[in-house]
Structures are given as C-alpha cells and as structure tokens.
Design a protein around this motif. Structure first.
Motif, PDB file in Angstrom:
ATOM      1  N   ASP A  96      -4.712   1.175  -1.269  1.00  0.00           N
ATOM      2  CA  ASP A  96      -4.434   0.263  -1.771  1.00  0.00           C
ATOM      3  C   ASP A  96      -4.506  -0.298  -2.714  1.00  0.00           C
ATOM      4  O   ASP A  96      -5.925   0.132  -3.049  1.00  0.00           O
ATOM      5  CB  ASP A  96      -5.072  -0.788  -1.140  1.00  0.00           C
ATOM      6  CG  ASP A  96      -4.980  -2.662  -1.734  1.00  0.00           C
ATOM      7  OD1 ASP A  96      -3.637  -2.726  -2.862  1.00  0.00           O
ATOM      8  OD2 ASP A  96      -5.616  -3.536  -1.299  1.00  0.00           O
ATOM      9  N   ASP A  97      -4.189   0.419  -3.757  1.00  0.00           N
ATOM     10  CA  ASP A  97      -3.626   0.726  -5.169  1.00  0.00           C
ATOM     11  C   ASP A  97      -4.191  -0.466  -5.991  1.00  0.00           C
ATOM     12  O   ASP A  97      -4.866  -0.492  -6.941  1.00  0.00           O
ATOM     13  CB  ASP A  97      -3.016   1.599  -6.102  1.00  0.00           C
ATOM     14  CG  ASP A  97      -1.849   2.386  -5.624  1.00  0.00           C
ATOM     15  OD1 ASP A  97      -3.376   3.947  -5.519  1.00  0.00           O
ATOM     16  OD2 ASP A  97      -1.806   3.132  -5.655  1.00  0.00           O
ATOM     17  N   THR A  98      -4.203  -1.366  -5.495  1.00  0.00           N
ATOM     18  CA  THR A  98      -4.763  -2.955  -6.452  1.00  0.00           C
ATOM     19  C   THR A  98      -6.734  -2.742  -6.043  1.00  0.00           C
ATOM     20  O   THR A  98      -7.386  -2.910  -7.060  1.00  0.00           O
ATOM     21  CB  THR A  98      -3.904  -4.238  -6.109  1.00  0.00           C
ATOM     22  OG1 THR A  98      -4.115  -4.111  -4.262  1.00  0.00           O
ATOM     23  CG2 THR A  98      -2.321  -4.118  -5.848  1.00  0.00           C
ATOM     24  N   GLN A  99      -6.439  -2.452  -5.051  1.00  0.00           N
ATOM     25  CA  GLN A  99      -8.161  -2.449  -5.119  1.00  0.00           C
ATOM     26  C   GLN A  99      -8.978  -1.130  -4.624  1.00  0.00           C
ATOM     27  O   GLN A  99      -9.887  -1.223  -5.011  1.00  0.00           O
ATOM     28  CB  GLN A  99      -8.398  -3.420  -3.669  1.00  0.00           C
ATOM     29  CG  GLN A  99      -8.270  -4.324  -3.357  1.00  0.00           C
ATOM     30  CD  GLN A  99      -8.626  -4.865  -1.254  1.00  0.00           C
ATOM     31  OE1 GLN A  99      -8.852  -4.359  -1.289  1.00  0.00           O
ATOM     32  NE2 GLN A  99      -8.251  -6.601  -1.811  1.00  0.00           N
ATOM     33  N   GLY A 100      -8.266   0.005  -5.175  1.00  0.00           N
ATOM     34  CA  GLY A 100      -8.381   0.998  -5.406  1.00  0.00           C
ATOM     35  C   GLY A 100      -9.376   2.112  -3.898  1.00  0.00           C
ATOM     36  O   GLY A 100     -11.044   2.311  -3.944  1.00  0.00           O
ATOM     37  N   ARG A 101      -8.947   1.091  -2.505  1.00  0.00           N
ATOM     38  CA  ARG A 101      -9.657   1.308  -1.142  1.00  0.00           C
ATOM     39  C   ARG A 101      -7.949   2.043  -0.241  1.00  0.00           C
ATOM     40  O   ARG A 101      -7.592   2.575  -0.756  1.00  0.00           O
ATOM     41  CB  ARG A 101      -9.773   0.212  -0.880  1.00  0.00           C
ATOM     42  CG  ARG A 101     -10.393  -0.475  -1.238  1.00  0.00           C
ATOM     43  CD  ARG A 101     -11.161  -1.477  -0.515  1.00  0.00           C
ATOM     44  NE  ARG A 101     -11.711  -1.339   0.820  1.00  0.00           N
ATOM     45  CZ  ARG A 101     -11.339  -2.015   2.058  1.00  0.00           C
ATOM     46  NH1 ARG A 101     -10.389  -3.649   1.286  1.00  0.00           N
ATOM     47  NH2 ARG A 101     -11.026  -2.158   2.737  1.00  0.00           N
ATOM     48  N   PRO A 132       0.913  -1.154   0.019  1.00  0.00           N
ATOM     49  CA  PRO A 132       0.301  -0.441   0.294  1.00  0.00           C
ATOM     50  C   PRO A 132       0.874   1.355   0.064  1.00  0.00           C
ATOM     51  O   PRO A 132       2.330   1.416  -0.142  1.00  0.00           O
ATOM     52  CB  PRO A 132      -1.193   0.075   1.316  1.00  0.00           C
ATOM     53  CG  PRO A 132      -1.114  -1.526   2.052  1.00  0.00           C
ATOM     54  CD  PRO A 132       0.592  -1.954   1.412  1.00  0.00           C
ATOM     55  N   LEU A 150      -7.604   2.615   3.229  1.00  0.00           N
ATOM     56  CA  LEU A 150      -7.182   1.576   4.203  1.00  0.00           C
ATOM     57  C   LEU A 150      -7.300   2.052   5.342  1.00  0.00           C
ATOM     58  O   LEU A 150      -7.737   2.046   6.708  1.00  0.00           O
ATOM     59  CB  LEU A 150      -5.893   0.535   4.041  1.00  0.00           C
ATOM     60  CG  LEU A 150      -5.589   0.011   2.952  1.00  0.00           C
ATOM     61  CD1 LEU A 150      -4.667  -1.442   2.488  1.00  0.00           C
ATOM     62  CD2 LEU A 150      -7.598  -1.628   2.469  1.00  0.00           C
TER      63      LEU A 150
END
Length: 119
Positions: free
Chosen positions: A43-48, A26, A50
């Motif tokens: 978290d760029d993979t989920q676009g969230r 992240p 945290l």
C-alpha cells in the motif's frame, strides 16, 4: 547524482506507469532472482506491506523441487493471492519491476489471478 543503469531506468519507468494507473489500489510487486521469486502487496499511500510470499517461505520450500521454475512461481502466485484476500485486498495493480512479463513473472501473475486477485 549517480548514473542509472539500464535496469534502474526500466524499473523507474515501470514504477512511474504503475503508480499513475493505480488509482489508490495496492501494488503487487514481483522480484525474481536466479534461485527464488518474491511477491509483495504494498500500500503506497501508507508505505506498508500488506501481504508477502516467496519461495523461501517454509510452507512452500518443502513442497518445491526448486525455487527457480514456473511451478514455484505459480505456487507463490496462489499463496500471495490467498494472503492478500485474507488481508482484505481484492484489486491490485501489477508491478513487474525490471523484469519482462513472460516466464516466471507471467506464471506468478496468472496464478494470482486464478487465486482471486483482480488486475
């Protein structure tokens, strides 16, 4: 396409380097204004997002003289580290955005490291 300003180019250059070095970790993104400082663990993979913390958070706002000094940045760094650890994040990559790594940005990073984040 609109012409990019110097700040936009710097932000994009730093973001590109951060994403290349991330290896799935992240990103701890920092933004500072003239009155406040903000931090997010993203978290760029989920676009969230945290975890997040800023000098406008109620628990910090009451104890700070101002949101625009190194003491406030250090308080935000400690808070973002605690919230990230609570979310299960220990390793991050630091994204300073368009801001130079000194002063308030450096104070936030140092406090986050002391709080337990690894970057």
């Amino acid at each position: 396409m609109a012409k990019l300003t110097g700040d936009d180019r710097r932000r994009a250059r730093v973001r590109r380097a951060v994403k290349a070095a991330a290896n799935g970790r992240p990103r701890l993104s920092v933004h500072r204004s003239s009155m406040h400082i903000y931090a997010q663990v993203i978290d760029d993979t989920q676009g969230r997002t945290l975890a997040s913390a800023s000098t406008i958070d109620k628990e910090l706002r009451e104890g700070l003289k101002t949101g625009a000094d190194k003491d406030a940045a250090a308080a935000v760094g400690k808070l973002i580290a605690a919230r990230a650890l609570a979310a299960g994040v220990t390793k991050v990559v630091f994204d300073r955005g368009q801001f130079l790594f000194h002063g308030r940005v450096k104070a936030l990073a140092d406090a986050a490291r002391e709080g337990g984040l690894d970057f």
